[in-house]
Design a protein around this motif. Structure first.
Motif, PDB file in Angstrom:
ATOM      1  N   THR A 181       0.656  -1.481   0.186  1.00  0.00           N
ATOM      2  CA  THR A 181      -0.479   0.388  -0.002  1.00  0.00           C
ATOM      3  C   THR A 181       0.783   1.531   0.116  1.00  0.00           C
ATOM      4  OG1 THR A 181      -1.788  -1.427   1.252  1.00  0.00           O
ATOM      5  CG2 THR A 181      -1.546   1.244   1.212  1.00  0.00           C
ATOM      6  N   HIS A 185       0.632   3.999  -2.826  1.00  0.00           N
ATOM      7  CA  HIS A 185       0.584   5.755  -2.553  1.00  0.00           C
ATOM      8  C   HIS A 185       2.234   6.629  -3.199  1.00  0.00           C
ATOM      9  CE1 HIS A 185      -3.175   6.248   0.010  1.00  0.00           C
ATOM     10  NE2 HIS A 185      -2.727   4.759   0.000  1.00  0.00           N
ATOM     11  N   GLU A 206      -3.200   1.017  -8.673  1.00  0.00           N
ATOM     12  CA  GLU A 206      -3.534  -0.384  -8.085  1.00  0.00           C
ATOM     13  C   GLU A 206      -2.813  -1.210  -8.858  1.00  0.00           C
ATOM     14  OE1 GLU A 206      -8.583  -0.820  -8.864  1.00  0.00           O
ATOM     15  OE2 GLU A 206      -8.698   0.766  -7.549  1.00  0.00           O
ATOM     16  N   ILE A 209      -0.803  -2.164  -6.569  1.00  0.00           N
ATOM     17  CA  ILE A 209      -1.136  -3.314  -6.202  1.00  0.00           C
ATOM     18  C   ILE A 209      -1.614  -4.685  -6.515  1.00  0.00           C
ATOM     19  CG2 ILE A 209      -3.657  -4.076  -5.077  1.00  0.00           C
ATOM     20  CD1 ILE A 209      -3.743  -1.283  -3.703  1.00  0.00           C
ATOM     21  N   CYS A 216      -7.748  -4.869  -4.477  1.00  0.00           N
ATOM     22  CA  CYS A 216      -8.430  -3.603  -3.696  1.00  0.00           C
ATOM     23  C   CYS A 216      -8.505  -4.307  -2.062  1.00  0.00           C
ATOM     24  CB  CYS A 216      -8.791  -2.159  -3.665  1.00  0.00           C
ATOM     25  SG  CYS A 216      -7.624  -1.753  -5.364  1.00  0.00           S
ATOM     26  N   SER A 220     -11.287   1.667  -4.067  1.00  0.00           N
ATOM     27  CA  SER A 220     -10.474   2.440  -3.560  1.00  0.00           C
ATOM     28  C   SER A 220     -11.549   3.569  -3.907  1.00  0.00           C
ATOM     29  CB  SER A 220      -9.308   2.741  -5.241  1.00  0.00           C
ATOM     30  OG  SER A 220      -8.361   2.051  -4.329  1.00  0.00           O
ATOM     31  N   VAL A 248      -6.648   4.154   0.028  1.00  0.00           N
ATOM     32  CA  VAL A 248      -6.291   2.887  -1.176  1.00  0.00           C
ATOM     33  C   VAL A 248      -5.291   2.310   0.024  1.00  0.00           C
ATOM     34  CG1 VAL A 248      -4.805   2.464  -3.391  1.00  0.00           C
ATOM     35  CG2 VAL A 248      -6.070   4.213  -3.259  1.00  0.00           C
ATOM     36  N   GLY A 249      -6.193   0.963  -0.209  1.00  0.00           N
ATOM     37  CA  GLY A 249      -5.665   0.010   0.393  1.00  0.00           C
ATOM     38  C   GLY A 249      -5.281  -1.242  -0.157  1.00  0.00           C
ATOM     39  N   ALA A 250      -3.900  -2.292   0.037  1.00  0.00           N
ATOM     40  CA  ALA A 250      -4.683  -3.614  -0.929  1.00  0.00           C
ATOM     41  C   ALA A 250      -5.146  -4.881   0.210  1.00  0.00           C
ATOM     42  CB  ALA A 250      -3.212  -3.924  -0.761  1.00  0.00           C
ATOM     43  N   SER A 258      -4.735  -3.478   4.100  1.00  0.00           N
ATOM     44  CA  SER A 258      -4.280  -2.320   4.970  1.00  0.00           C
ATOM     45  C   SER A 258      -4.992  -1.702   4.550  1.00  0.00           C
ATOM     46  CB  SER A 258      -3.203  -2.132   4.538  1.00  0.00           C
ATOM     47  OG  SER A 258      -2.887  -2.441   3.340  1.00  0.00           O
ATOM     48  N   ASP A 259      -4.829  -0.635   4.580  1.00  0.00           N
ATOM     49  CA  ASP A 259      -6.229   1.163   4.895  1.00  0.00           C
ATOM     50  C   ASP A 259      -5.295   2.130   4.792  1.00  0.00           C
ATOM     51  OD1 ASP A 259      -8.283   2.716   4.802  1.00  0.00           O
ATOM     52  OD2 ASP A 259      -9.632   2.366   6.055  1.00  0.00           O
ATOM     53  N   THR A 444       2.757   1.831   8.836  1.00  0.00           N
ATOM     54  CA  THR A 444       2.583   2.295   6.811  1.00  0.00           C
ATOM     55  C   THR A 444       3.594   3.787   7.331  1.00  0.00           C
ATOM     56  OG1 THR A 444       0.792   3.383   7.630  1.00  0.00           O
ATOM     57  CG2 THR A 444       0.268   2.042   6.345  1.00  0.00           C
TER      58      THR A 444
END
Ligand code: GLY
Ligand code: MN
Length: 458
Positions: A181, A185, A206, A209, A216, A220, A248-250, A258-259, A444
Motif C-alpha cells: 500500500t 501511494h 492499483e 497492488i 484492493c 479505492s 487506497v489499501g491492498a 491495509s487502509d 505504514t
C-alpha cells in the motif's frame, strides 16, 4: 487459488486459533465460506471473497465450503469440482488436498453437513444464497436476525475476542499488505505530474497492488472531491490548485487488509491555505498516534482528534470559542464528521459484519451525538489490535449548507473566514497502527505525512 508455500506454518497457526476457540465455547460451530455471486450466468461471477470468519479458521478462500469446529478439531465440508471444470478452470485442489493443507482432521462432501449440524452455532455470511443454506442446514433462523440464538451470540463474542488481537501470522500478512500500500501511494504521487484525470492516478496505484498479486481491500477513493467521504468516481479532471485525496489499501491473497489515506496537491505545491489546514489535520493525526498504548480508550483518541482540530480551527479563526466548549457542542464535526478510525484485520472495517458487537465494548452503545455517531470503535486498546488513525477536514455542502446547522453554529463559525479556505474541499491522513505491549507501531510509517516530503514525492 494460490496455495501458500509455507502452509505448514499456516496450519499450525490455524490449529492454535481453533484451540483458543475451544477454551471459549463448549459447543460445535459451523462457519461457511460463501458462494461467488453470479453476474449474468452461473460461470460468470463477481470476484469471490470468502467470509472472514471462515478465513480466520480455514486459512484459505475456498468457495462453497464449510468448516465444523469442535474441541479443537476441524472438519472440512466441500464438494470436489466436477471433471468438466478442468476445461475452463484447470486443476483445482481436491477436498482431501485442501484438508491436508489447512490441517483439517476430517473431510466430507457437502451432502454430509446436515448430519453433523445438530446444536451448532454459526455466524451469518453476507452472501444471500449461502445465508439460506445456513438456515436450512441448521433448521433455524441465524444471527443476525430478529431473534439471535444464544449460542450464535456466544460464538460471535468468542470469535471477536480472538480477532481483536492479531497473531504473528496475521501481523506478517497485514505488514505485507501495508508495504504494498505504501508503494502504491508513492506511485500515485509520482504519477500525478503527468496525469490528467483521477482515473490515471487510480490506475497507477492499483497497478502496484495488482502486480503484487494482491487485490484492493475496499473500493479505492482517488478524488479531487474529498468532501465526498467515500467518493467512488474517478472521472474528474485534475486541475492546478486541486488537492487529491487517495484512500487506497491492498489486501493479501489470504485476505488481510491495509487502509491508508494521503492527500496531496495536484500541482506539487500546497497553497498556503491548504497547508494551514493540512497541518491541523496532521497535528491531530500525530497527537492521536502518540497516545496509543494498551488500556487507552479509543473514544479518548477520537476526542483528542476533535480537540486538536477545534484548536487548530480556532487558531485559523474559522471557529470561535474555547476548543473544549466547541468539542462539547460538536462544532468540530462540522468539518470532521466521521470517527477517527476503526479496527483493521481481515476486513478493512474489521468485523463490521457484526454491527457494533466488535467495535463497541459490551454494554456500550453508539452515541446519537453529531460528533460521536460515526465512531466505529469504542473499546480500550489491547496489545495486538490494529487500528486506523484517520482524522480529516472536509467542507461537505450537505453539512455546511444545511439551514439547521447554519443556525445552530451561526455565531461559532466565522463564515467569511471560511471562504478563504475554499480550495480545501477534503483532507484526510490515515495510517495503520499496531498496539504493542509498550505503545504503538505505525505499520505504514514508510509513507511520509509532512507537506515537504509529500511535495517532493509528487
Ligand atoms: N478506507 C475507507 C474507510 O476507512 O472508511
Ligand atoms: Mn479507514
Amino acid at each position: 487459488m494460490q496455495i501458500p508455500t509455507n502452509h505448514t506454518s499456516l496450519s499450525t497457526t490455524l490449529r492454535n486459533r481453533r484451540e483458543k476457540l475451544t477454551n471459549l465455547i463448549n459447543f460445535p460451530a459451523i462457519l461457511w465460506s460463501g458462494s461467488p455471486s453470479i453476474r449474468n450466468f452461473p460461470l460468470n461471477t463477481f470476484p469471490f471473497r470468502s467470509s472472514s470468519h471462515f478465513l480466520y479458521f480455514a486459512g484459505l478462500p475456498i468457495e462453497d465450503a464449510a468448516i465444523r469446529l469442535e474441541a479443537g478439531k476441524l472438519a472440512l465440508f466441500m464438494d470436489n469440482p466436477p471433471p468438466s471444470n478442468l476445461l475452463w478452470h484447470g486443476e483445482i485442489p481436491t477436498r482431501d488436498r485442501l484438508a491436508e493443507i489447512i490441517g483439517a482432521d476430517a473431510a466430507f462432501p457437502m451432502s454430509e453437513l446436515k448430519s453433523h449440524a445438530q446444536n451448532s452455532a454459526t455466524i451469518s455470511v453476507q452472501n444471500p444464497t449461502t445465508k439460506i443454506t445456513q438456515s436450512q442446514i441448521l433448521n433455524r433462523d441465524i444471527f443476525p436476525s430478529n431473534k439471535p440464538q444464544e449460542i450464535d451470540l456466544e460464538l460471535t463474542q468468542a470469535i471477536i475476542s480472538l480477532r481483536l488481537s492479531h497473531d504473528d501470522t496475521a501481523l506478517t500478512e497485514i505488514k505485507q499488505a501495508a508495504a504494498v500500500t505504501v508503494e502504491a501511494h508513492k506511485a500515485g504521487m509520482a504519477a500525478t505530474k503527468n496525469a490528467k484525470f483521477e482515473a490515471n492516478i487510480r490506475a497507477a496505484m492499483e497497478s502496484i497492488i495488482i502486480s503484487h498479486n494482491m487485490t484492493c481491500a475496499y473500493p479505492s477513493i482517488v478524488t479531487v472531491h474529498g468532501e465526498v467521504l467515500h467518493n467512488g468516481e474517478y472521472y474528474h479532471p485534475l486541475q492546478t490548485g486541486d488537492l487529491l485525496l487517495a484512500d487506497v489499501g491492498a489486501e493479501t491473497t489470504l485476505g488481510w487488509a491495509s487502509d491508508v489515506t494521503r492527500t496531496w496537491p495536484v500541482s506539487g505545491k500546497f497553497s498556503p491555505t491548504q497547508k494551514d489546514i493540512y497541518d491541523v489535520v496532521l497535528a491531530a493525526h500525530d497527537r492521536c498516534i502518540s497516545q496509543i498504548k494498551p488500556g487507552v480508550e479509543y473514544l479518548d483518541i477520537h476526542l483528542l482528534a476533535a480537540q486538536v482540530i477545534a484548536e487548530g480551527l480556532v487558531d485559523l479563526e474559522i471557529l470561535k470559542g474555547k476548543p473544549e466548549d466547541l468539542v462539547e457542542m460538536d462544532a468540530h464535526a462540522l468539518f470532521f464528521p466521521h470517527g477517527v478510525g476503526h479496527l483493521l484485520g481481515l476486513d478493512v472495517h474489521d468485523m463490521e459484519d457484526l454491527g457494533d458487537l466488535a467495535g463497541y465494548e459490551i454494554g456500550r452503545e453508539r452515541s446519537s451525538r453529531f460528533g460521536l455517531g460515526f465512531l466505529r470503535l469504542n473499546r480500550p486498546l489491547i496489545p495486538g489490535m490494529i487500528v486506523t488513525i484517520e482524522p480529516g477536514f472536509y467542507q461537505v455542502p450537505a453539512i455546511l449548507n444545511d439551514l439547521e446547522m447554519q443556525q445552530k453554529y451561526q455565531n461559532i463559525v466565522n463564515w467569511e473566514k471560511l471562504e478563504y479556505f475554499s480550495d480545501v474541499r477534503g483532507i484526510r491522513i490515515e495510517d495503520d497502527v499496531l498496539v504493542t505491549t509498550k505503545g504503538a507501531e505505525i505499520l505504514t510509517q514508510e509513507l511520509p505525512t509532512n507537506t515537504d516530503a509529500i511535495e517532493n514525492l509528487v
